[in-house]
Write an enzyme that holds these catalytic residues in place. Structure first.
Site, PDB file in Angstrom:
ATOM      1  N   ALA A   1      26.408   3.556 -33.754  1.00 25.13           N
ATOM      2  CA  ALA A   1      27.570   3.124 -34.114  1.00 25.13           C
ATOM      3  C   ALA A   1      28.614   3.915 -33.569  1.00 25.13           C
ATOM      4  CB  ALA A   1      27.852   3.713 -35.852  1.00 25.13           C
TER       5      ALA A   1
ATOM      6  N   GLY B   1      22.665   3.897 -35.224  1.00 29.94           N
ATOM      7  CA  GLY B   1      22.652   2.636 -35.905  1.00 29.94           C
ATOM      8  C   GLY B   1      22.133   1.428 -35.136  1.00 29.94           C
TER       9      GLY B   1
ATOM     10  N   GLU C   1      18.429   1.726 -36.102  1.00 29.86           N
ATOM     11  CA  GLU C   1      18.559   1.161 -37.286  1.00 29.86           C
ATOM     12  C   GLU C   1      18.448  -0.313 -37.356  1.00 29.86           C
ATOM     13  OE1 GLU C   1      21.631   3.921 -38.517  1.00 29.86           O
ATOM     14  OE2 GLU C   1      20.099   4.677 -40.211  1.00 29.86           O
TER      15      GLU C   1
ATOM     16  N   GLU D   1      21.470  11.592 -35.188  1.00 30.98           N
ATOM     17  CA  GLU D   1      22.985  11.659 -35.766  1.00 30.98           C
ATOM     18  C   GLU D   1      23.110  13.298 -35.981  1.00 30.98           C
ATOM     19  OE1 GLU D   1      20.696   9.153 -36.502  1.00 30.98           O
ATOM     20  OE2 GLU D   1      21.760   7.315 -36.895  1.00 30.98           O
TER      21      GLU D   1
END
Ligand code: HXC
Length: 259
Positions: free
Chosen positions: A67, A110, A113, A133
Protein backbone atom coordinates in the site's frame (compact mmCIF):
# COMPACT_ATOMS: atom_id res chain seq x y z
CA UNK A 1 -13.11 -1.64 -22.62
CA UNK A 2 -13.30 2.11 -23.18
CA UNK A 3 -12.24 3.33 -19.72
CA UNK A 4 -9.10 5.45 -19.48
CA UNK A 5 -6.73 4.60 -16.67
CA UNK A 6 -3.80 6.49 -15.16
CA UNK A 7 -2.06 3.79 -13.10
CA UNK A 8 -2.82 0.55 -14.96
CA UNK A 9 -2.68 -0.82 -18.50
CA UNK A 10 -5.27 -3.28 -19.76
CA UNK A 11 -5.28 -5.58 -22.79
CA UNK A 12 -6.76 -8.79 -24.10
CA UNK A 13 -4.68 -11.82 -24.99
CA UNK A 14 -7.16 -14.26 -26.52
CA UNK A 15 -9.75 -15.02 -23.84
CA UNK A 16 -7.53 -13.59 -21.10
CA UNK A 17 -7.94 -10.10 -19.67
CA UNK A 18 -4.57 -8.65 -18.63
CA UNK A 19 -4.30 -5.90 -16.01
CA UNK A 20 -0.83 -4.48 -15.49
CA UNK A 21 0.10 -2.01 -12.74
CA UNK A 22 1.81 1.00 -14.29
CA UNK A 23 3.33 3.07 -11.50
CA UNK A 24 6.96 1.98 -11.89
CA UNK A 25 8.63 4.98 -10.17
CA UNK A 26 6.90 4.01 -6.90
CA UNK A 27 7.40 0.25 -7.40
CA UNK A 28 3.66 0.03 -8.13
CA UNK A 29 2.75 1.15 -4.60
CA UNK A 30 -1.00 0.68 -4.30
CA UNK A 31 -2.66 4.06 -3.90
CA UNK A 32 -6.43 4.45 -3.87
CA UNK A 33 -6.72 5.35 -7.51
CA UNK A 34 -4.56 2.44 -8.67
CA UNK A 35 -6.69 0.05 -6.61
CA UNK A 36 -9.95 1.59 -7.86
CA UNK A 37 -8.77 1.28 -11.47
CA UNK A 38 -7.57 -2.30 -10.97
CA UNK A 39 -10.81 -3.53 -9.45
CA UNK A 40 -12.90 -1.69 -11.99
CA UNK A 41 -10.91 -3.29 -14.86
CA UNK A 42 -11.19 -6.77 -13.30
CA UNK A 43 -14.93 -6.35 -12.73
CA UNK A 44 -15.38 -5.29 -16.36
CA UNK A 45 -13.49 -8.39 -17.57
CA UNK A 46 -15.54 -10.53 -15.16
CA UNK A 47 -18.73 -9.30 -16.85
CA UNK A 48 -17.37 -9.86 -20.39
CA UNK A 49 -18.37 -13.18 -21.99
CA UNK A 50 -15.33 -13.04 -24.31
CA UNK A 51 -13.04 -13.30 -21.27
CA UNK A 52 -12.54 -16.55 -19.34
CA UNK A 53 -9.65 -15.73 -17.02
CA UNK A 54 -7.68 -12.67 -15.84
CA UNK A 55 -4.01 -12.04 -15.17
CA UNK A 56 -2.86 -9.34 -12.78
CA UNK A 57 0.77 -8.31 -13.07
CA UNK A 58 3.35 -5.59 -12.43
CA UNK A 59 6.78 -5.25 -13.98
CA UNK A 60 10.10 -7.04 -13.65
CA UNK A 61 11.19 -5.04 -10.56
CA UNK A 62 7.92 -5.02 -8.66
CA UNK A 63 4.51 -6.63 -8.69
CA UNK A 64 3.63 -4.09 -5.97
CA UNK A 65 5.73 -2.89 -3.00
CA UNK A 66 2.64 -2.54 -0.82
CA UNK A 67 0.00 0.00 0.00
CA UNK A 68 1.18 3.56 -0.64
CA UNK A 69 2.94 4.47 2.61
CA UNK A 70 2.98 8.19 1.73
CA UNK A 71 -0.80 8.17 1.22
CA UNK A 72 -1.38 6.28 4.51
CA UNK A 73 1.14 8.04 6.75
CA UNK A 74 -1.25 10.60 8.25
CA UNK A 75 -4.41 8.49 8.24
CA UNK A 76 -6.64 8.09 11.30
CA UNK A 77 -8.90 5.11 12.05
CA UNK A 78 -11.95 7.31 11.40
CA UNK A 79 -10.61 8.39 8.00
CA UNK A 80 -10.00 4.75 7.10
CA UNK A 81 -13.55 3.83 8.14
CA UNK A 82 -14.97 6.69 6.06
CA UNK A 83 -13.04 5.70 2.95
CA UNK A 84 -12.34 2.00 3.25
CA UNK A 85 -9.36 1.28 1.01
CA UNK A 86 -9.24 -2.38 2.06
CA UNK A 87 -12.69 -2.96 0.50
CA UNK A 88 -10.87 -3.27 -2.81
CA UNK A 89 -9.32 -6.54 -1.62
CA UNK A 90 -12.84 -7.76 -0.73
CA UNK A 91 -14.07 -6.83 -4.19
CA UNK A 92 -11.28 -8.91 -5.71
CA UNK A 93 -12.56 -11.84 -3.66
CA UNK A 94 -15.96 -11.45 -5.34
CA UNK A 95 -14.66 -11.75 -8.91
CA UNK A 96 -16.22 -14.96 -10.23
CA UNK A 97 -13.72 -15.91 -12.96
CA UNK A 98 -10.21 -17.15 -12.15
CA UNK A 99 -7.59 -14.44 -11.53
CA UNK A 100 -3.89 -15.31 -11.72
CA UNK A 101 -1.24 -13.06 -10.19
CA UNK A 102 1.92 -12.99 -12.31
CA UNK A 103 4.53 -11.86 -9.78
CA UNK A 104 8.00 -10.61 -10.64
CA UNK A 105 10.13 -8.64 -8.18
CA UNK A 106 8.65 -7.31 -4.94
CA UNK A 107 5.23 -8.46 -3.73
CA UNK A 108 5.19 -6.83 -0.31
CA UNK A 109 2.54 -5.87 2.22
CA UNK A 110 -0.70 -5.08 0.40
CA UNK A 111 1.00 -6.30 -2.81
CA UNK A 112 1.57 -9.75 -1.32
CA UNK A 113 -2.00 -9.66 0.04
CA UNK A 114 -3.31 -8.79 -3.41
CA UNK A 115 -1.41 -11.69 -4.98
CA UNK A 116 -2.74 -14.03 -2.29
CA UNK A 117 -6.31 -12.83 -2.88
CA UNK A 118 -5.95 -14.08 -6.48
CA UNK A 119 -6.66 -17.74 -7.27
CA UNK A 120 -3.14 -18.69 -8.31
CA UNK A 121 0.28 -17.09 -8.21
CA UNK A 122 2.81 -17.64 -10.97
CA UNK A 123 6.19 -16.25 -9.94
CA UNK A 124 9.30 -15.28 -11.85
CA UNK A 125 12.67 -16.23 -10.42
CA UNK A 126 13.07 -12.64 -9.21
CA UNK A 127 9.89 -12.65 -7.08
CA UNK A 128 10.15 -11.67 -3.39
CA UNK A 129 7.17 -12.12 -1.09
CA UNK A 130 6.90 -10.41 2.28
CA UNK A 131 4.68 -8.80 4.90
CA UNK A 132 7.05 -6.13 6.25
CA UNK A 133 4.35 -4.00 7.93
CA UNK A 134 5.93 -4.65 11.34
CA UNK A 135 8.79 -2.37 10.22
CA UNK A 136 6.23 0.46 9.89
CA UNK A 137 4.68 -0.12 13.30
CA UNK A 138 1.57 -1.83 11.91
CA UNK A 139 0.44 -5.30 10.78
CA UNK A 140 -1.01 -6.65 7.51
CA UNK A 141 -4.59 -5.37 7.11
CA UNK A 142 -5.85 -6.88 3.85
CA UNK A 143 -5.78 -10.57 4.71
CA UNK A 144 -2.04 -11.16 5.11
CA UNK A 145 -2.14 -12.74 8.54
CA UNK A 146 -4.97 -15.05 7.45
CA UNK A 147 -4.20 -16.04 3.84
CA UNK A 148 -0.45 -16.34 4.38
CA UNK A 149 -0.99 -18.62 7.38
CA UNK A 150 -3.43 -20.78 5.42
CA UNK A 151 -0.93 -21.01 2.55
CA UNK A 152 2.40 -21.57 4.30
CA UNK A 153 1.48 -22.62 7.84
CA UNK A 154 1.85 -20.93 11.22
CA UNK A 155 5.61 -21.27 11.71
CA UNK A 156 6.66 -19.46 8.56
CA UNK A 157 3.77 -16.99 8.62
CA UNK A 158 4.76 -15.94 12.14
CA UNK A 159 8.35 -15.38 11.05
CA UNK A 160 7.24 -13.28 8.09
CA UNK A 161 4.69 -11.22 9.99
CA UNK A 162 6.64 -10.82 13.27
CA UNK A 163 10.08 -10.39 11.78
CA UNK A 164 9.59 -9.26 8.19
CA UNK A 165 11.21 -12.30 6.57
CA UNK A 166 10.98 -12.31 2.77
CA UNK A 167 10.52 -15.46 0.69
CA UNK A 168 12.36 -16.01 -2.58
CA UNK A 169 10.42 -17.45 -5.52
CA UNK A 170 11.95 -20.85 -4.87
CA UNK A 171 10.98 -20.77 -1.18
CA UNK A 172 7.48 -19.58 -2.05
CA UNK A 173 7.16 -22.54 -4.41
CA UNK A 174 8.45 -25.03 -1.84
CA UNK A 175 6.11 -23.70 0.86
CA UNK A 176 3.06 -23.84 -1.43
CA UNK A 177 2.44 -20.11 -1.86
CA UNK A 178 2.94 -20.14 -5.64
CA UNK A 179 1.94 -22.52 -8.43
CA UNK A 180 4.89 -22.23 -10.79
CA UNK A 181 8.20 -20.39 -11.15
CA UNK A 182 9.52 -19.27 -14.55
CA UNK A 183 12.63 -17.36 -15.65
CA UNK A 184 12.03 -13.60 -15.79
CA UNK A 185 12.33 -13.55 -19.61
CA UNK A 186 9.32 -15.76 -20.35
CA UNK A 187 7.38 -15.38 -17.10
CA UNK A 188 4.48 -13.32 -18.44
CA UNK A 189 4.27 -15.34 -21.65
CA UNK A 190 4.08 -18.61 -19.68
CA UNK A 191 1.49 -17.15 -17.30
CA UNK A 192 -0.65 -16.04 -20.24
CA UNK A 193 -0.33 -19.51 -21.77
CA UNK A 194 -1.61 -21.08 -18.54
CA UNK A 195 -4.36 -18.47 -18.27
CA UNK A 196 -5.48 -19.14 -21.86
CA UNK A 197 -5.63 -22.88 -21.17
CA UNK A 198 -7.90 -22.20 -18.21
CA UNK A 199 -9.93 -19.62 -20.14
CA UNK A 200 -10.71 -22.24 -22.83
CA UNK A 201 -12.52 -24.48 -20.34
CA UNK A 202 -16.28 -24.77 -19.77
CA UNK A 203 -17.13 -21.25 -18.52
CA UNK A 204 -19.90 -22.03 -16.04
CA UNK A 205 -18.05 -25.02 -14.56
CA UNK A 206 -14.95 -22.84 -14.22
CA UNK A 207 -16.78 -20.33 -12.04
CA UNK A 208 -18.39 -23.06 -9.95
CA UNK A 209 -15.00 -24.77 -9.55
CA UNK A 210 -13.45 -21.55 -8.22
CA UNK A 211 -16.36 -20.99 -5.87
CA UNK A 212 -16.21 -24.57 -4.58
CA UNK A 213 -12.47 -24.49 -3.83
CA UNK A 214 -12.79 -21.11 -2.12
CA UNK A 215 -15.59 -22.48 0.08
CA UNK A 216 -12.97 -24.22 2.23
CA UNK A 217 -11.75 -20.77 3.31
CA UNK A 218 -15.23 -19.46 4.06
CA UNK A 219 -17.10 -22.23 5.86
CA UNK A 220 -16.73 -25.37 7.99
CA UNK A 221 -16.03 -28.62 6.09
CA UNK A 222 -19.59 -30.00 6.32
CA UNK A 223 -21.05 -26.78 4.85
CA UNK A 224 -18.33 -26.70 2.19
CA UNK A 225 -19.06 -30.29 1.17
CA UNK A 226 -22.78 -29.57 0.94
CA UNK A 227 -22.08 -26.43 -1.08
CA UNK A 228 -19.82 -28.35 -3.46
CA UNK A 229 -22.51 -30.99 -3.95
CA UNK A 230 -25.17 -28.39 -4.81
CA UNK A 231 -22.85 -26.78 -7.35
CA UNK A 232 -22.04 -30.20 -8.82
CA UNK A 233 -25.74 -31.09 -9.20
CA UNK A 234 -26.51 -27.63 -10.59
CA UNK A 235 -23.99 -28.12 -13.41
CA UNK A 236 -26.16 -30.99 -14.73
CA UNK A 237 -28.61 -28.29 -15.82
CA UNK A 238 -26.06 -26.82 -18.25
CA UNK A 239 -25.73 -27.61 -21.95
CA UNK A 240 -21.97 -27.78 -21.40
CA UNK A 241 -22.33 -30.79 -19.08
CA UNK A 242 -24.30 -32.66 -21.78
CA UNK A 243 -21.79 -31.54 -24.41
CA UNK A 244 -18.73 -32.44 -22.31
CA UNK A 245 -19.91 -35.95 -21.50
CA UNK A 246 -21.21 -36.63 -25.03
CA UNK A 247 -17.89 -35.41 -26.49
CA UNK A 248 -16.00 -37.78 -24.20
CA UNK A 249 -18.19 -40.73 -25.18
CA UNK A 250 -17.85 -39.90 -28.90
CA UNK A 251 -14.10 -39.31 -28.59
CA UNK A 252 -14.20 -35.74 -29.92
CA UNK A 253 -13.24 -32.37 -28.42
CA UNK A 254 -16.01 -30.55 -26.55
CA UNK A 255 -17.39 -27.30 -27.91
CA UNK A 256 -18.31 -25.18 -24.89
CA UNK A 257 -21.20 -22.73 -25.07
CA UNK A 258 -21.02 -21.22 -21.61
CA UNK A 259 -24.58 -22.16 -20.76
C1 HXC B 1 5.05 4.37 -1.25
C2 HXC B 1 6.95 3.40 -2.11
C3 HXC B 1 6.59 2.15 -1.52
C4 HXC B 1 5.36 2.09 -0.79
C5 HXC B 1 8.47 1.91 -2.55
N1 HXC B 1 8.10 3.19 -2.73
N2 HXC B 1 7.56 1.27 -1.82
N3 HXC B 1 6.18 4.49 -1.97
N4 HXC B 1 4.62 3.23 -0.69
N5 HXC B 1 4.91 0.95 -0.25
C6 HXC B 1 8.84 4.24 -3.46
C7 HXC B 1 10.02 4.74 -2.68
O1 HXC B 1 9.62 5.73 -1.73
C8 HXC B 1 10.87 5.32 -3.77
O2 HXC B 1 10.35 6.57 -4.15
C9 HXC B 1 10.63 4.35 -4.93
O3 HXC B 1 9.41 3.69 -4.64
C10 HXC B 1 11.72 3.30 -5.08
O4 HXC B 1 11.90 2.65 -3.82
P1 HXC B 1 13.31 2.49 -3.10
O5 HXC B 1 13.04 2.28 -1.67
O6 HXC B 1 14.22 3.63 -3.45
O7 HXC B 1 13.86 1.16 -3.79
P2 HXC B 1 14.83 0.05 -3.16
O8 HXC B 1 15.95 0.70 -2.39
O9 HXC B 1 15.16 -0.85 -4.30
O10 HXC B 1 13.96 -0.72 -2.09
C11 HXC B 1 12.82 -1.50 -2.52
C12 HXC B 1 11.93 -1.88 -1.31
C13 HXC B 1 11.59 -0.59 -0.52
C14 HXC B 1 12.70 -2.87 -0.40
C15 HXC B 1 10.70 -2.57 -1.86
O11 HXC B 1 11.05 0.37 -1.44
C16 HXC B 1 10.59 -0.82 0.56
O12 HXC B 1 10.91 -1.34 1.62
N6 HXC B 1 9.33 -0.40 0.30
C17 HXC B 1 8.27 -0.48 1.30
C18 HXC B 1 7.77 -1.88 1.42
C19 HXC B 1 6.67 -1.98 2.49
O13 HXC B 1 6.93 -1.69 3.67
N7 HXC B 1 5.47 -2.39 2.08
C20 HXC B 1 4.33 -2.49 3.00
C21 HXC B 1 3.57 -1.23 2.96
S1 HXC B 1 2.26 -1.21 4.16
P3 HXC B 1 11.29 7.88 -4.30
O14 HXC B 1 10.29 8.97 -4.55
O15 HXC B 1 12.05 7.99 -3.06
O16 HXC B 1 12.12 7.54 -5.50
C22 HXC B 1 1.07 -2.14 3.45
C23 HXC B 1 -0.15 -2.33 4.32
C24 HXC B 1 -1.24 -2.97 3.57
O17 HXC B 1 1.14 -2.59 2.38
C25 HXC B 1 -2.51 -2.87 4.37
C26 HXC B 1 -3.75 -3.18 3.60
C27 HXC B 1 -4.02 -2.38 2.41
Amino acid sequence: MTQQFEFILTSREGRVGLVQFNRPAALNALNRQLMAETISALEAFDADSEIGCMVLTGNERAFAAGADIKEMANATPAAMLDNPFIDYWDRLRKISKPVIAAVSGFALGGGCELAMACDMIVASESARFGQPEINLGVIPGAGGTQRLTLAVGKALAMEMVLNGRFLSADEAYRFGLVNRVFPVENHLEETLKLANEIAARAPVALRMAKEAVNAIFEMPLAAGLAHERRLFYMLFSTEDQKEGMEAFINKRPANWQGR
